[in-house]
Write a protein that holds these residues in place. Structure first.
Motif, short mmCIF file in Angstrom:
data_model
loop_
_atom_site.label_atom_id
_atom_site.label_comp_id
_atom_site.label_asym_id
_atom_site.label_seq_id
_atom_site.Cartn_x
_atom_site.Cartn_y
_atom_site.Cartn_z
N ASP A 1 -4.91 8.30 -2.21
CA ASP A 1 -4.81 9.90 -1.72
C ASP A 1 -5.76 10.50 -1.21
OD1 ASP A 1 -2.12 11.78 -2.11
OD2 ASP A 1 -3.99 12.56 -2.33
N GLU B 1 5.97 7.11 -6.10
CA GLU B 1 6.09 6.63 -5.35
C GLU B 1 5.90 4.67 -5.81
OE1 GLU B 1 6.08 6.80 -0.94
OE2 GLU B 1 3.93 6.20 -1.42
N PRO B 2 4.40 5.18 -6.03
CA PRO B 2 3.42 3.69 -6.16
C PRO B 2 4.61 2.97 -7.93
CG PRO B 2 2.52 5.24 -6.74
CD PRO B 2 2.59 5.59 -5.63
N CYS C 1 0.28 9.18 -1.97
CA CYS C 1 0.59 8.18 -3.28
C CYS C 1 0.21 9.60 -3.69
CB CYS C 1 -0.52 6.87 -3.91
SG CYS C 1 -1.74 7.67 -5.05
N GLY D 1 1.96 9.88 -8.16
CA GLY D 1 2.04 8.39 -8.30
C GLY D 1 2.95 7.89 -8.18
N TRP E 1 0.58 -1.60 -0.26
CA TRP E 1 -0.15 0.17 -0.05
C TRP E 1 0.89 1.78 0.28
CZ3 TRP E 1 -3.57 2.17 5.13
CH2 TRP E 1 -4.48 3.14 4.31
N SER E 2 0.84 2.61 -0.87
CA SER E 2 1.01 2.98 -0.88
C SER E 2 0.19 4.56 -0.70
CB SER E 2 1.97 3.85 -2.17
OG SER E 2 1.73 5.48 -2.33
N ALA F 1 -2.45 2.60 -4.27
CA ALA F 1 -1.88 3.60 -4.06
C ALA F 1 -3.62 4.70 -3.78
CB ALA F 1 -1.42 4.12 -5.25
N VAL G 1 -0.53 -0.92 -10.71
CA VAL G 1 -1.24 0.06 -9.30
C VAL G 1 -2.45 0.27 -9.67
CG1 VAL G 1 -0.88 1.97 -8.88
CG2 VAL G 1 1.19 1.07 -9.86
N CYS H 1 4.00 5.27 3.43
CA CYS H 1 3.04 6.74 4.35
C CYS H 1 3.88 7.23 4.63
CB CYS H 1 1.90 5.87 5.60
SG CYS H 1 1.26 7.45 6.24
#
Length: 269
Positions: free
Chosen positions: A143, A116-117, A111, A114, A107-108, A141, A193, A215
């Motif tokens: 947000d 990071e994921p 995020c 995008g 889990w991002s 991901a 993703v 996180c």
């Protein structure tokens, strides 16, 4: 710049903190500076009129615009690279050995746009190589902002944000965009993703517990009680032995959390 009274400031601070966990208690000038143009463009003459509108909650879109103005969505590929090195060299070998069903749950959280994921997805593709098809490596991901999620789903980035990628990854996992100076994430990475809108103040009720939660640079906006409550929810949603990564500018108290410290800004259940 419009004048922001103490009363209106406190009304907005309490609303944002209660509903989204973001602590703006010492940000009166920032709020006034970043929202004045938004308020006048909407046809309001005062902060009081605007805050009445926000607190009525009749326009989720306007609340999202406000939150985007008051928080900074700044990121790039391979940001805080030590975490990704640890993920590759320590976390993934552990998961490969222990996940008999070959289903990973990563889990991002927060995020943003995008990077990071997608970085995690590239690392997963690179690590498993020809065995990728034998594993479910999809990354969740989330947000709070639909605006940044739409940007993330489009997967189009300026070349400058790719500067820290390992040699060969730009050619392997990106395609030149029709927009000059931009690159688009390759379909094999993009399809791995899953983007969802999620408020971290809500209960965490996903189907699976998570092997890994990223996180990072999200809790800088939270006060200590909000942060501790969120970390407790993360802990309850993590498999035994699973990991939590936070930003290097953030910290967790040694007391009041059940995760164990493993490396800077990384913890394990």
């Amino acid at each position: 710049m419009l004048s922001l009274s103490e009363r209106d400031f406190q009304r907005l601070v309490n609303f944002v903190k209660t509903n989204y966990g973001i602590n703006l208690e010492h940000k009166q000038q920032l709020i006034a500076g970043r929202l004045s143009n938004v308020i006048t463009s909407m046809g309001y003459n005062t902060f009081s009129e605007y805050i009445d509108h926000i607190l009525s909650r009749k326009s989720p879109e306007d609340i999202e615009i406000m939150l985007n103005k008051l928080t900074t969505n700044y990121t790039y590929f391979m940001r805080e690279e030590a975490h990704f090195d640890y993920f590759r060299t320590t976390v993934l070998p552990w998961l490969e050995q222990t996940k008999k069903n070959r289903v990973l749950s990563i889990w991002s959280a927060g995020c943003s746009s995008g990077q990071e994921p997608y970085t995690l997805s590239m690392i997963l593709k690179d690590y498993f190589g020809s065995k990728t098809g034998m594993w479910d490596t999809r990354v969740l991901a989330t947000d709070i902002s639909q605006n940044v999620l739409d940007t993330a789903a489009a997967a189009e980035y300026e070349e400058e944000s790719l500067r820290n990628l390992p040699a060969g990854w730009k050619g392997k996992y990106f395609r030149k965009s029709s927009k000059p100076g931009f690159y688009t994430v390759a379909d094999c990475i993009k399809s791995n993703v899953i983007f969802r809108r999620f408020n971290l103040m809500e209960p965490i009720r996903f189907k699976l517990q998570f092997d890994v939660i990223f996180c990072r640079n999200v809790m800088i906006y939270f006060d200590q009680p909000t942060k501790e409550a969120l970390v407790k929810r993360f802990y309850d949603s993590t498999v035994p032995g699973g990991y939590l990564f936070i930003g290097h500018s953030e910290s967790l108290p040694k007391s009041n959390i059940d995760y164990k410290y493993v490396i800077p800004a990384a913890y394990r259940k």
